[in-house]
Design a protein around this motif. Structure first.
Motif, PDB file in Angstrom:
ATOM      1  N   VAL A 217       0.858  -1.187   0.000  1.00  0.00           N
ATOM      2  CA  VAL A 217       0.000   0.000   0.000  1.00  0.00           C
ATOM      3  C   VAL A 217       0.896   1.239   0.000  1.00  0.00           C
TER       4      VAL A 217
ATOM      5  N   ALA B  24      -4.762   1.915  -2.200  1.00  0.00           N
ATOM      6  CA  ALA B  24      -4.640   0.508  -2.587  1.00  0.00           C
ATOM      7  C   ALA B  24      -3.574   0.347  -3.664  1.00  0.00           C
TER       8      ALA B  24
ATOM      9  N   SER C 192      -5.293  -4.645  -7.411  1.00  0.00           N
ATOM     10  CA  SER C 192      -5.597  -5.075  -6.048  1.00  0.00           C
ATOM     11  C   SER C 192      -6.734  -6.089  -5.998  1.00  0.00           C
TER      12      SER C 192
ATOM     13  N   TYR D  88      -6.615  -6.114   3.498  1.00  0.00           N
ATOM     14  CA  TYR D  88      -5.589  -5.349   4.206  1.00  0.00           C
ATOM     15  C   TYR D  88      -5.584  -5.726   5.680  1.00  0.00           C
TER      16      TYR D  88
ATOM     17  N   PRO E 120      -9.697   0.313   1.817  1.00  0.00           N
ATOM     18  CA  PRO E 120      -8.488   1.004   2.283  1.00  0.00           C
ATOM     19  C   PRO E 120      -8.763   2.113   3.295  1.00  0.00           C
TER      20      PRO E 120
ATOM     21  N   VAL F  43       0.342  -1.069   7.897  1.00  0.00           N
ATOM     22  CA  VAL F  43      -0.621  -1.816   7.095  1.00  0.00           C
ATOM     23  C   VAL F  43       0.126  -2.656   6.070  1.00  0.00           C
TER      24      VAL F  43
ATOM     25  N   ALA G 211      -0.699  -5.262   2.584  1.00  0.00           N
ATOM     26  CA  ALA G 211      -1.693  -5.815   1.671  1.00  0.00           C
ATOM     27  C   ALA G 211      -1.560  -7.333   1.698  1.00  0.00           C
TER      28      ALA G 211
ATOM     29  N   GLU H 242       1.853 -11.679   2.111  1.00  0.00           N
ATOM     30  CA  GLU H 242       1.752 -10.294   2.559  1.00  0.00           C
ATOM     31  C   GLU H 242       2.750  -9.431   1.804  1.00  0.00           C
TER      32      GLU H 242
END
Length: 860
Positions: free
Chosen positions: A657, A677, A681, A686, A707, A724, A726, A734
């Motif tokens: 992100v 984002a 995506s 998230y 998001p 954060v 994704a 991740e």
């Protein structure tokens, strides 16, 4: 008796009686002459025996001096002569008799000793002639030394002009004539005599002054050389062209008088004007000093028992891997002051560079420093602190070797800043980062964290396999950042990185390929040791992939980019000067490699102090790498890094992100988080990670599809950290984490007013509900019954009776989930974000004022 006659007495004088003189009879004359002749003959025999025996004694005692020392020669990778290993009077190449043209031999005999083939070392006729001329001129105008005598003087004697020296010279000359032939004596003479400019021997003189072989000499060149032994510094054509030309004419006239040449040949040879060879400066400049010195050291090592002097004058042919294109590129850039920081005084900022072909270990070029002098300090072999360029060797390399780490592995996941008492500085902060990003941006904490995970012993063992053995004092985490007790040399760094470049296989750096004698007999040939797999091919491949990003935008080594693939790493070391507050450095490095060659560059001062530190970090070292390698490799075919067979498929990272933002909204008592984002995506959710001031590690706070998210569970006076990632559920992967943001929630004072209320009769006739019973409360009369007002004051359950609608006041107590009736004011809906456990009081006064109390619970 008769009287005897008287004898007359001899006459007397005042001095006494007069003696009669004896007459010299012919017989006496004969014997005197005879014995004089015999005495002279005996003296002559004794003198001759003395001269002969003395000369023989000197020759026997100094037999080693008759062995002509011939300068060994260094050749480059193409077999082209680079330089001769001159050493004082041993600055010579040996020419055999058969190599010398007859006209050349005749020219020297005609000039130096016309009766050479007739005398036996001493020419009495020439001596007599010289004496007569000297007497007439009343000064010494002509020498009488033969070629043999000059050879004797050149080999055994000093230049002093005493009777005993001349006698010894004569005795040696006679001994030489008795032991050697005329051809051998003339050959020794022509290989011994000096021709000025530090050149000894006819072969070296022909090469230096005319850049030609003996067999190709022309008449005018022969005459020029033959005229030089009388006064080499005056009659050599470079020092004094006019005097050389005049002397040449004298030699040509002597050759003509002895019918060795024609008059036309003489006149044509006289008229030639000398022009020095185009490469005369290279012959004088003693090129490539650092490389040649290194090659000599290596040659001595591979020739056990041989001294340097023996190597230099042994007439050896030493073939090396020197790449003259690369060497000239190195020397060109090291001669450019603009490539180095300007020093405040005479102590220059220094540097060193070494280039090697990691495919076979051949050293291509070398710079021992700026203004390197023969046998000077070769900084390629001087240990310095490597800084971050040591991270791949002792930290990331060992981690990859375990098989548990990959370029996409997230490092320093707990944002650790200290490791015991060791707290390294890192301008990037302590957030989690992938290994590839850590190398690209040269993050310190990630390197230390990784070494701490894999173990110091494993890091030290891995470095040892790459040729770097650390000291016992180096068993600490500081080595992850290149903090070593003794440091490492540029040669060691090049060797270590060459293993990464060579697919994890060992490399043996060397300059010597073979050594031969003057007779072309091989005395040494390089044989590479058996290659060893020092690391997994996967380790070398991943490291190469990661270090290529160092040269990409955002990396620390962008200046090293050239027109072919390059992987590398920068490095700097702190100045370490007490009480000196500066970000300047002691050492700056760039070590890198293409698919073909590996090179290491170091920059710094020989002696570091407050005035002599590197201020431009490693950017200059990276730029030097790029400038040199671009020129040096122009003739090297391009290739690419080859992925080894059987390697795992490269794992593509989930795009992270961007634009992560977190802000505390005080009026709503919540933290609002948002981000952008990543591209493509699809299928991505998230994960928000959170850690408060009472927690030691991050944990997942919430998984969301959009998001944006609000954290409504924050408490006054607490500190929260967020990042954060994704998450791709299809690949269970991740992304790398976003930046970490810290939020401080301010403390607030809570005021709970006590306002007694009279319960009103509900409009539907029901009694007010009790919060403990969980009853519902009918809405109060309102001018706008469609606008309820929700209290931010939490309750712990129950239902709260409404207050009078007209006054907009309401209060209630409860232990269940309750709602507060709206007032008659103009307030809007309010959602509670602070839970509570006890009493909740809400006062509505038209603009929805609220008071909060409690610490846990639900909605009131």
């Amino acid at each position: 008796m008769a009287e005897q006659p008287r004898r007359s007495k001899p006459k007397e004088t005042k001095r006494g009686p007069v003696k009669k003189k004896k007459r010299m009879t012919p017989r006496k004359w004969f014997f005197a002459f005879f014995f004089t002749i015999v005495f002279a003959i005996v003296c002559g025999i004794i003198g001759y025996l003395f001269i002969t025996l003395n000369g023989e004694r000197i020759l026997t005692e100094n037999a080693d001096k008759l062995e002509l020392g011939e300068a060994s020669i260094i050749y480059d990778a193409n077999g082209k002569e680079v330089t001769k290993l001159y050493d004082s009077s041993a600055n010579r190449e040996i020419a055999e008799y058969d190599e010398m043209p007859k006209l050349l031999l005749d020219a020297f005999v005609a000039t130096e000793d016309q009766r050479f083939y007739e005398h036996s070392g001493i020419d009495f006729f020439s001596i007599g002639r010289a004496v007569v001329k000297d007497v007439i001129a009343r000064s010494k105008v002509e020498g009488a030394s033969t070629i043999t005598q000059q050879l004797a003087k050149n080999i055994f004697l000093t230049a002093d002009k005493t009777f005993f020296r001349k006698a010894t010279e004569a005795s040696i000359a006679v001994a030489l004539e008795n032991k050697y032939s005329k051809q051998e004596i003339l050959t020794m003479y022509l290989n011994r005599i000096t021709f000025g400019k530090g050149i000894y021997g006819i072969k070296g003189a022909a090469d230096y002054y005319f850049d030609t072989d003996l067999k190709d000499l022309k008449l005018w060149q022969i005459a020029t050389l033959a005229g030089m032994p009388k006064a080499p510094n005056r009659y050599n054509p470079i020092n004094d062209p006019e005097s050389s030309m005049t002397r040449r004419a004298v030699v040509l006239k002597l050759m003509y008088d002895q019918k060795l040449i024609t008059q036309q040949e003489m006149e044509e040879a006289k008229a030639v004007v000398y022009e020095p060879p185009a490469n005369i400066d290279q012959k004088k400049s003693d090129p490539y000093k650092a490389y040649v010195d290194y090659a000599i050291e290596e040659a001595i090592k591979v020739m056990p028992g041989m001294t340097e002097d023996e190597l230099r004058i042994g007439g050896y042919r030493i073939y090396t891997s020197l790449n003259t294109t690369a060497q000239q590129a190195v020397e060109k850039e090291f001669a450019d002051d603009g490539n180095f920081e300007k020093s405040p005084d005479d102590q220059k900022a220094q540097g060193a560079m070494i280039i090697m072909d990691h495919r076979d270990g051949t050293i291509q070029a070398m710079a021992g420093g700026r203004d390197y002098v023969r046998k000077g300090l070769n900084r390629v072999q001087v240990k310095r602190q490597p800084g971050s360029s040591f991270k791949p060797i002792v930290s990331y390399g060992p981690a990859l070797e375990t098989g548990d780490y990959y370029p996409w592995t997230v490092l320093n996941q707990d944002s650790q800043k200290c490791f015991g008492n060791y707290c390294p500085r890192d301008p990037h902060g302590a957030g989690p980062v992938t290994m590839q990003e850590a190398i690209k941006e040269s993050r310190n904490l990630a390197a230390v964290w990784t070494l701490n995970q894999v173990g110091i012993s494993n890091g030290i063992a891995f470095a040892k396999k790459l040729g770097i053995e650390l000291a016992p004092e180096d068993r600490n985490l500081a080595i992850a950042l290149g903090g070593l007790t003794q440091g490492v040399t540029p040669l060691q760094m090049a060797e270590a990185y060459s293993v990464f470049a060579n697919g994890g296989k060992s490399v043996d750096p060397h300059t010597i390929t073979k050594i031969e004698t003057a007779a072309n007999k091989k005395v040494y040939t390089y044989h590479a040791p058996a290659s060893k797999q020092l690391m997994k091919p996967e380790t070398a491949w991943y490291m190469t992939q990661m270090m290529q990003t160092v040269l990409e935008s955002g990396g620390t080594g962008t200046g090293a980019r050239i027109d072919r693939p390059v992987a590398g790493k920068t490095g700097t070391s702190q100045h370490g000067i007490p009480n000196f507050n500066s970000s300047a450095n002691r050492d700056a490095w760039f070590v890198g490699y293409t698919p073909e060659w590996t090179a290491a560059v170091w920059m710094g001062y020989d002696k570091t102090d407050k005035q002599h530190v590197i201020k431009k970090s490693s950017s200059q070292a990276a730029a030097m790498f790029g400038k040199v390698m671009k020129q040096a490799m122009k003739n090297v075919p391009k290739s690419s890094f080859k992925q080894p067979e059987g390697i795992k498929q490269e794992v593509k990272e989930q795009a992270p992100v961007t634009n992560f933002n977190a802000v505390f909204l005080e009026d709503q008592a919540k933290v609002q988080l948002s981000w952008t984002a990543p591209e493509n995506s699809k299928g991505v959710t998230y994960r928000v990670y959170r850690k408060d001031s009472e927690q030691s590690e991050f944990s997942v706070f919430v998984d969301v599809a959009n998001p944006t998210v609000d954290d409504m569970t924050v408490f006054p006076g607490m500190k929260y950290q967020y990042y954060v990632v994704a998450y791709n559920s299809e690949e269970d992967k991740e992304s790398k984490p976003s930046e970490t943001i810290t939020i401080d929630v301010p403390k607030t004072e809570v005021d709970i007013p006590e306002q007694p209320m009279e319960p009103d009769q509900p409009s539907d006739g029901e009694l007010p509900g009790d919060g403990n019973n969980g009853g519902e409360v009918s809405p109060p009369p309102s001018t706008d019954p469609n606008q309820p007002v929700e209290s931010e004051s939490p309750g712990n359950g129950g239902t709260v009776s409404p207050g009078p609608g007209n006054n907009g006041n309401g209060s209630g107590n409860g232990n269940g989930n309750g709602t507060v009736g709206s007032d008659q004011g103009a307030g809007g809906p309010v959602e509670s974000t602070d839970p509570g456990t006890g009493n909740g009081t809400v006062t509505g006064k038209g603009t929805t004022d609220k008071n909060e109390a409690g610490s846990a619970g639900g909605k009131a």
